[in-house]
Structures are given as structure tokens and as C-alpha cells.
Enzyme design. Structure first.
Site, PDB file in Angstrom:
ATOM      1  N   GLU A   1       0.825  -1.214   0.000  1.00  0.00           N
ATOM      2  CA  GLU A   1       0.000   0.000   0.000  1.00  0.00           C
ATOM      3  C   GLU A   1       0.860   1.265   0.000  1.00  0.00           C
ATOM      4  OE1 GLU A   1      -3.093   0.468  -0.515  1.00  0.00           O
ATOM      5  OE2 GLU A   1      -4.084  -1.421  -0.072  1.00  0.00           O
TER       6      GLU A   1
ATOM      7  N   ASP B   1      -6.272   8.284  -0.488  1.00  0.00           N
ATOM      8  CA  ASP B   1      -5.843   7.282   0.490  1.00  0.00           C
ATOM      9  C   ASP B   1      -4.645   7.832   1.260  1.00  0.00           C
ATOM     10  OD1 ASP B   1      -7.755   5.574  -0.582  1.00  0.00           O
ATOM     11  OD2 ASP B   1      -6.340   4.625  -1.936  1.00  0.00           O
TER      12      ASP B   1
END
Length: 129
Positions: free
Chosen positions: A35, A52
Site C-alpha cells: 500500500e 488514500d
């Protein structure tokens, strides 16, 4: 802050992620690697206008408030900037909320793509935990 793999594993363990909702520590370290590359300051803009944030790339549409995502639900009751500090505790708290939401770690695309169904114990190999 950019964490080293074992340093992150130790912090995640300290904050209670090992086997949280049945997901071993290796799953979380693997997710963070894909991520954010272990970077607490990572941000990525999505095509729907949300962003994000942080080491686990927590989304502003649902989980945190960045002041610019229309219709945010802010289900973790936190500002997105709080997910980007050197201390991962706020990200871990929110991740626990996310993973308890019904879909488990499938909420993380990178986990589904790179970690799910693999031997995630390799991610904590040689870490003194």
C-alpha cells in the site's frame, strides 16, 4: 516516517494487530508494504476524488476526513492528516475498525492482489518479536 519491515512489525504487534480478526501479523506487514512501501506520509488520489492516506492507505470517502472529499462518512472519526504521523497508532485504530466491517482485509486492494493466499509469515521472518 519510513519504517523498516521488522520495526513496523514490532509496532503493529504492540498495537494489537497480530491475529486481530484472525489476520496474522504478516498480513498487515505485507499490506503496508504494497500500500505505502512502509511510508506513513504516503498519499494517493483516486479517480472518484477521494484520497488514500498513510501506511495502510486509508480512504477519505469512508474512513477519515480530509476536508475536501465530498460526502465523506468519516467512520473512524479522525482527520486524514492524523493517519500520516510517525506514530501508527491512529492508523491501526482505524484499520481495526475497517477490518471489522464485514469484508475483512479484502478492503485493501493491495492485500487482495499481493498478500491474500500467500505465505505471509515471510514478512515477519527474522524479526525479533
Amino acid at each position: 516516517k519510513i519504517y523498516k519491515r521488522c520495526e513496523l512489525a514490532a509496532a503493529m504487534k504492540r498495537y494489537g494487530l497480530d491475529n486481530y480478526r484472525g489476520y496474522s501479523l504478516g498480513n498487515w506487514v505485507c499490506a503496508a508494504r504494497y500500500e505505502s512501501n512502509y511510508n506513513t506520509q504516503a498519499t494517493n488520489r483516486n479517480s472518484n476524488g477521494s484520497t488514500d492516506y498513510g501506511i495502510l492507505q486509508i480512504n477519505s470517502r469512508w474512513w477519515c476526513n480530509d476536508g475536501r472529499t465530498p460526502g465523506t462518512k468519516n467512520l473512524c472519526h479522525i482527520s486524514c492528516s492524523a493517519l500520516m504521523g510517525a506514530d501508527i497508532a491512529p492508523s491501526v485504530r482505524c484499520a481495526k475498525r475497517i477490518v471489522s466491517d464485514g469484508d475483512g482485509m479484502n478492503a485493501w486492494v493491495a492485500w487482495r492482489k499481493h498478500c491474500k493466499g500467500t505465505d505471509v509469515s515471510t514478512w515477519i521472518k527474522d524479526c525479533k518479536l
